[in-house]
Write an enzyme that holds these catalytic residues in place. Structure first.
Site, PDB file in Angstrom:
ATOM      1  N   VAL A 109     -47.037 -43.993 -39.259  1.00 27.01           N
ATOM      2  CA  VAL A 109     -46.198 -42.831 -39.612  1.00 27.01           C
ATOM      3  C   VAL A 109     -46.121 -42.635 -41.125  1.00 27.01           C
ATOM      4  O   VAL A 109     -46.345 -43.571 -41.895  1.00 27.01           O
ATOM      5  CB  VAL A 109     -44.761 -42.951 -39.028  1.00 27.01           C
ATOM      6  CG1 VAL A 109     -44.791 -42.949 -37.520  1.00 27.01           C
ATOM      7  CG2 VAL A 109     -44.059 -44.173 -39.576  1.00 27.01           C
ATOM      8  N   SER A 115     -49.258 -38.154 -37.476  1.00 17.84           N
ATOM      9  CA  SER A 115     -48.555 -38.753 -36.333  1.00 17.84           C
ATOM     10  C   SER A 115     -47.497 -37.811 -35.770  1.00 17.84           C
ATOM     11  O   SER A 115     -47.333 -37.709 -34.549  1.00 17.84           O
ATOM     12  CB  SER A 115     -47.916 -40.083 -36.729  1.00 17.84           C
ATOM     13  OG  SER A 115     -46.897 -39.867 -37.666  1.00 17.84           O
ATOM     14  N   ALA A 117     -47.278 -34.439 -35.655  1.00 22.78           N
ATOM     15  CA  ALA A 117     -47.817 -33.364 -34.809  1.00 22.78           C
ATOM     16  C   ALA A 117     -48.375 -33.918 -33.504  1.00 22.78           C
ATOM     17  O   ALA A 117     -48.234 -33.307 -32.439  1.00 22.78           O
ATOM     18  CB  ALA A 117     -48.910 -32.600 -35.556  1.00 22.78           C
ATOM     19  N   ASP A 159     -52.409 -29.929 -38.983  1.00 21.73           N
ATOM     20  CA  ASP A 159     -52.118 -31.012 -38.038  1.00 21.73           C
ATOM     21  C   ASP A 159     -51.955 -30.525 -36.596  1.00 21.73           C
ATOM     22  O   ASP A 159     -52.549 -31.113 -35.691  1.00 21.73           O
ATOM     23  CB  ASP A 159     -50.873 -31.802 -38.491  1.00 21.73           C
ATOM     24  CG  ASP A 159     -51.150 -32.629 -39.734  1.00 21.73           C
ATOM     25  OD1 ASP A 159     -52.203 -32.422 -40.354  1.00 21.73           O
ATOM     26  OD2 ASP A 159     -50.313 -33.480 -40.075  1.00 21.73           O
TER      27      ASP A 159
END
Ligand code: PMV
Length: 327
Positions: A109, A115, A117, A159
């Site tokens: 993260v 991460s 999205a 993303d």
């Protein structure tokens, strides 16, 4: 259906970050690290979200009330995009049932690897199956984009698109997304500096630099766009040696606009010295990750060099699959 599990991939930006904000193209690639969402119905109408493992947060949403389970004062904010995605699925399908959402994410993260999205897209997909609607990719993309916008302001939308569709994509603000036909595996080593960064702060740093030195920075931005065009051809021809060189030039441009730092440069040089075709920072910079283009024979050596230089090495490959149902 009582429950459904879905997953969606993380991403790296191969070329063109930051310059994409000023209208140049960028290339983004889905990677084989995924976020998983298990969604099941519950009887009391509440939305319970457990993302303790990755974000250290869990709790219950009931109408606009939040009840914390674990995670302190930021928990509600961290869970908001997931809750928004669930709510949108329920609204669009005219449901008002309760749902449990359990997240399990193998994408680091706050590292620029998409991460957030991926978690939202996987949640939306699983939730749409639980209510027997089975949303299309287009619907998942819209929900993910809208839910992400709530927390991240106005991102370029890279993303949500890559996690929905997978593969390698060319993105340009005015033209949207286009798949690139990169046939071969693209073995990358990601080097995570483990330094958290704020994308919006770095975007504004570049903006300030551009205001101060418009002719210089605009010229660098233009060169960034030329690199991307050359890189598309190199990807289609599987020409790793050209791709690597273009990555190195792209990294130098990102350094010039002020978004690299010592931690990133250390990992970039360690990877190059260990035999990578090329290496660059990926995403917003200021921390986060680098990517090194590797060959299968050299990948272990490159990973070791990255670790020795203080980074966390992660093997990653192209993932052609975007958001999908798992079971
Ligand atoms: O949030 P990151 O690290 O994936 O970087 C985003 C890429 C930028 O070009 C810097 C910003 C944007 O919205 O395109």
């Amino acid at each position: 259906m009582d429950q459904a599990k879905a997953s969606a991939p993380g991403k790296i930006i191969l070329f063109g970050e930051h310059f994409v904000v000023y209208g140049e193209p960028a290339i983004v690639m889905a990677i084989d690290k995924r976020a998983y969402a298990l969604v099941e119905t519950r009887r009391d109408g509440k939305i319970y979200i457990d993302n303790f493992k990755d974000l250290g947060a869990s709790g219950y949403f009931e109408k606009n009330e939040f009840t914390l389970e674990k995670g302190g004062k930021d928990a509600e904010k961290k869970l908001l995009p997931i809750k928004t995605a669930v709510q949108k699925v329920l609204e669009k399908t005219g449901n008002n049932i309760g749902l449990n959402v359990k997240i399990d994410c193998s994408i680091p993260v706050s590292a620029g690897l998409g991460s957030s999205a991926a978690v939202v897209a996987a949640t939306a997909k699983a939730a749409s199956h639980v209510v027997d609607a089975g949303f299309s990719n287009e619907e998942i993309l819209n929900i993910t984009f809208e839910s992400e916008r709530i927390v991240h302001g106005t991102p370029s939308g890279i993303d949500p698109a890559i996690t929905t569709y997978g593969g390698v994509m060319l993105f340009q603000k005015e033209r949207g997304f286009k798949q690139i036909n990169a046939k071969k595996d693209i073995p990358l080593i990601i080097g995570n500096t483990r330094i958290r960064h704020s994308t919006s702060e770095l975007v504004s740093l570049v903006r300030q630099k551009r205001e101060k030195y418009p002719r210089i920075i605009n010229a660098l931005i233009k060169v960034g766009g030329i690199i991307v065009i050359k890189a598309v051809t190199a990807l289609e021809n599987n020409d790793f040696s050209v791709l690597g060189e273009l990555m190195n030039i792209n990294h130098a441009l990102l350094s010039s606009v002020g978004v690299s730092n010592q931690a990133l440069d250390r990992l970039v040089y360690a990877a190059r010295e260990a035999g990578a075709y090329g290496a660059k920072l990926t995403g917003a910079g200021g921390g986060g990750c680098i990517i090194a283009l590797s060959s299968l024979e050299k990948s272990e050596r490159i990973a070791k060099a990255i670790e020795k230089a203080g980074g966390k090495a992660i093997y990653a490959e192209k993932s052609d699959e975007g958001v999908r149902i798992e079971s």
